[in-house]
Motif scaffolding. Structure first.
Motif, PDB file in Angstrom:
ATOM      1  N   HIS A   1      -1.090   9.267   5.324  1.00 17.27           N
ATOM      2  CA  HIS A   1      -2.329   9.950   5.724  1.00 17.27           C
ATOM      3  C   HIS A   1      -2.143  11.472   5.774  1.00 17.27           C
ATOM      4  O   HIS A   1      -2.842  12.172   6.500  1.00 17.27           O
ATOM      5  CB  HIS A   1      -2.766   9.450   7.106  1.00 17.27           C
TER       6      HIS A   1
ATOM      7  N   THR B   1      -2.195  11.976  10.758  1.00 19.81           N
ATOM      8  CA  THR B   1      -1.104  12.018   9.776  1.00 19.81           C
ATOM      9  C   THR B   1       0.137  11.285  10.274  1.00 19.81           C
ATOM     10  O   THR B   1       0.983  10.889   9.462  1.00 19.81           O
ATOM     11  CB  THR B   1      -0.709  13.470   9.446  1.00 19.81           C
TER      12      THR B   1
ATOM     13  N   PRO C   1       2.003   4.523   6.586  1.00 20.19           N
ATOM     14  CA  PRO C   1       1.219   4.005   5.454  1.00 20.19           C
ATOM     15  C   PRO C   1       0.733   2.580   5.739  1.00 20.19           C
ATOM     16  O   PRO C   1       1.394   1.799   6.434  1.00 20.19           O
ATOM     17  CB  PRO C   1       2.224   4.020   4.292  1.00 20.19           C
TER      18      PRO C   1
ATOM     19  N   GLN D   1      -4.551   0.180   2.905  1.00 16.97           N
ATOM     20  CA  GLN D   1      -5.593   1.038   2.344  1.00 16.97           C
ATOM     21  C   GLN D   1      -5.071   2.439   2.000  1.00 16.97           C
ATOM     22  O   GLN D   1      -5.661   3.136   1.182  1.00 16.97           O
ATOM     23  CB  GLN D   1      -6.769   1.179   3.322  1.00 16.97           C
ATOM     24  N   HIS D   2      -3.977   2.850   2.652  1.00 14.74           N
ATOM     25  CA  HIS D   2      -3.422   4.190   2.426  1.00 14.74           C
ATOM     26  C   HIS D   2      -1.909   4.062   2.201  1.00 14.74           C
ATOM     27  O   HIS D   2      -1.110   4.439   3.059  1.00 14.74           O
ATOM     28  CB  HIS D   2      -3.705   5.107   3.621  1.00 14.74           C
TER      29      HIS D   2
END
Length: 290
Positions: A75, A63, A67, A70-71
């Protein structure tokens, strides 16, 4: 002396891992000197604590990654995998405990050296209690489901250990050998209940559960303060992803407002929501009134 306020989330996960290793040693020693299946069930639960804490550390580190393409929203949901994984581990441990207890119920065996066994188990229980309380505070501070799940698991372990210690003591006093496996079965059923709660919470998080009612009400009160200025709101939506929280809302303004005026209002609204709900990420959408 350790300053808990300076510790980050992953430091608390390391604390949980260290506590699990230490309590495994103490509880295994307690089982070895007594032969109690109840204390064996308690020791097996500590192995689950270790696996759960290790996985929680991994997910917390995930986490922390920023960012990426893809994310783009980060996370944060990785922590829900931690609570789900821990729930599965707890369920597996519960089945193993019940299986061992049923065998001992059919073929009871005497408990050896209960005094020393109870002493080692009590020491491990005290460690788990202190660490569980520390993790609970850290879970609230960081809004971390992984740390909260670990805390709840450890507290379950504490009450389980208290029950096992009481059972072994009663066996030593009464001589009723079947009481030991009966308590171990009760321990297994209690652990199963906790596993179900953790799995349910994990699924809720992965399905974008909204913020709690109190947080939504606070957001609504913030928006209500702007209505006297002739604006309206619709489509208020919230969700949580691990330690991150999100609020989305459509803001309708009079059609004769300029774009500059509209976006200045959005900036005010977003700042007010963040002040009321620290750490929340706010997305607003501007629309003219019909």
């Amino acid at each position: 002396m350790i300053n808990l306020q300076r510790m980050d989330r992953h430091h608390f996960a390391w604390l949980s891992i260290a506590a699990a290793v230490f309590t495994i040693a103490l509880k295994t020693l307690a089982w070895w000197v007594t032969g109690s299946v109840g204390l064996l069930s308690d020791a097996l639960e500590s192995f689950v604590n270790l696996a759960g804490a290790s996985f929680a550390l991994w997910m917390i580190l995930v986490t922390r990654a920023p960012p990426d393409r893809q994310h783009p929203f980060g996370h944060g949901k990785a922590e829900y995998f931690s609570s789900g994984f821990e729930g599965i581990l707890i369920l597996g441990a519960a089945l193993a405990i019940i299986w061992a207890a049923v065998e001992r119920l059919l073929a009871p065996q005497p408990i050896e050296s209960p005094g020393w066994g109870l002493a080692w188990s009590a020491a491990a229980t005290a460690i788990n209690f202190v660490v569980a309380r520390v993790l609970a505070g850290a879970g609230e501070r960081f809004n971390s489901i992984a740390l909260r799940a670990d805390s709840r698991h450890l507290m379950t372990d504490v009450w389980t250990s208290v029950g096992v210690i009481a059972g072994v003591a009663l066996v030593a006093i009464t001589g009723w050998l079947r009481l030991d496996p009966l308590i171990a079965i009760a321990v297994g059923l209690n652990i199963t209940r906790e596993a179900w709660h953790l799995l349910q919470e994990s699924v809720d998080g992965l399905m974008d559960r909204s913020l709690d009612r109190a947080a939504i009400a606070r957001a609504g009160r913030v928006l209500a303060r702007f209505k006297p200025r002739g604006v309206a709101f619709e489509g208020l939506r919230t969700r949580r992803a691990g330690a991150s929280a999100f609020v989305q809302v459509v803001v309708r303004v009079p059609g004769d407002w300029t774009v500059r005026d509209g976006h200045a209002l959005l900036d005010e609204i977003e700042a007010a929501l963040v002040a009321e709900l620290p750490g929340v990420e706010v997305t607003t959408h501007l629309e003219p009134m019909a």
